[in-house]
Design an enzyme around this catalytic site. Structure first.
Site, PDB file in Angstrom:
ATOM      1  N   GLY A 114      -1.544  -1.875  -9.458  1.00 50.30           N
ATOM      2  CA  GLY A 114      -0.564  -0.794  -9.486  1.00 50.30           C
ATOM      3  C   GLY A 114       0.793  -1.343  -9.857  1.00 50.30           C
ATOM      4  O   GLY A 114       1.760  -1.218  -9.105  1.00 50.30           O
TER       5      GLY A 114
ATOM      6  N   GLU B 148       2.023  -3.380  -3.957  1.00 51.01           N
ATOM      7  CA  GLU B 148       2.788  -2.585  -3.009  1.00 51.01           C
ATOM      8  C   GLU B 148       1.973  -1.317  -2.797  1.00 51.01           C
ATOM      9  O   GLU B 148       2.231  -0.287  -3.407  1.00 51.01           O
ATOM     10  CB  GLU B 148       4.175  -2.289  -3.570  1.00 51.01           C
ATOM     11  CG  GLU B 148       5.228  -2.011  -2.517  1.00 51.01           C
ATOM     12  CD  GLU B 148       4.979  -0.717  -1.768  1.00 51.01           C
ATOM     13  OE1 GLU B 148       4.246  -0.748  -0.754  1.00 51.01           O
ATOM     14  OE2 GLU B 148       5.513   0.312  -2.169  1.00 51.01           O
TER      15      GLU B 148
ATOM     16  N   GLU C 188      -1.678   8.498   1.718  1.00 54.30           N
ATOM     17  CA  GLU C 188      -1.611   8.401   0.265  1.00 54.30           C
ATOM     18  C   GLU C 188      -1.405   6.955  -0.200  1.00 54.30           C
ATOM     19  O   GLU C 188      -0.679   6.689  -1.163  1.00 54.30           O
ATOM     20  CB  GLU C 188      -0.502   9.297  -0.299  1.00 54.30           C
ATOM     21  CG  GLU C 188      -0.739  10.784  -0.085  1.00 54.30           C
ATOM     22  CD  GLU C 188       0.320  11.655  -0.736  1.00 54.30           C
ATOM     23  OE1 GLU C 188       1.382  11.109  -1.099  1.00 54.30           O
ATOM     24  OE2 GLU C 188       0.079  12.857  -0.875  1.00 54.30           O
TER      25      GLU C 188
END
Length: 233
Positions: free
Chosen positions: A49, A115, A124
């Site tokens: 990500g 992260e 989430e």
């Protein structure tokens, strides 16, 4: 939104700047890498990500031989420009796509950085994606940044928030809409809290969380009051 992963967000420079200006998180990641350059030296690193590429660039500056960033959102196009503008494109490669679908040019990596944390750590969050990447690419004895977490809870008093966001539904221009109030009470709120609003001590829910198992938070919670103010019930 997470510092790195923006797969569920439109590109918004204001949101990006707000995340990057979160110095507590951003500098913690930078310090963890810069203070452990002996760990990153000549290593192959995977950034899960990768978002703007900030963590990938930290890893490259810490001495990584090669950094692969995976990002499925359109921010990946901009991160490549950012990386090139900072003359790190020979070290960092961004792969656009989902972690579960992307294939790396290497079979294993030495370190995974991400992260992944969501609100309240798990709300989430990208944890399952990071675990997938770990099981697929991290070599035996490899490192994860971070690899542990602790979860705390405390209570606050915010009379103004209750009046404007909760009690307001009890009389909306003369109509009872309390059914929506019940929904509003369950919605998470992310905000800055004045220290004077804290009315209990911090309670450790779980230390050294094991990310590979289902977590059970049942048990006693700490309810020691540190204030005589009105308590939300």
């Amino acid at each position: 939104a997470d510092l790195n992963s923006l797969s569920n967000c439109l590109l918004d420079p204001r949101s990006l700047s707000e995340m990057l200006k979160d110095e507590v998180r951003t500098l913690t990641y930078r310090n963890a890498m810069y203070h452990n350059k002996h760990v990153f030296k000549d290593k192959v690193v995977l950034d899960v990500g990768s978002g703007t590429g900030i963590l990938s660039m930290f890893a490259a500056k810490a001495g990584a031989r090669k950094v692969y960033g995976i990002e499925c959102s359109s921010i990946s196009d901009y991160s490549e420009k950012i990386i090139k503008a900072n003359q790190l494109d020979n070290t960092i490669s961004i792969l656009k796509g989902k972690v579960e679908e992307v294939e790396l040019p290497v079979d294993q990596v030495d370190i995974i950085i991400s992260e992944w944390m969501g609100y309240c750590l798990f709300y989430e969050s990208m944890l399952h994606t990071v675990i997938f990447a770990r099981d697929k690419w991290l070599k035996p004895g490899g490192l994860m940044f971070p690899d542990r977490a602790a979860l705390y809870v405390t209570a606050i008093e915010d009379r103004q928030y209750k009046d404007f966001k909760i009690h307001w539904w009890e009389n909306v221009y003369g109509f009872d809409m309390t059914c929506i109030r019940d929904v509003a009470m369950k919605e998470p709120l992310v905000d800055i809290v004045d220290s004077k609003q804290v009315v209990t001590n911090a309670c450790l829910i779980k230390r050294d969380l094991d990310f590979t198992v289902d977590l059970d938070f049942k048990g006693q919670l700490c309810e020691t009051s540190v204030s005589n103010d009105y308590r939300m019930r």
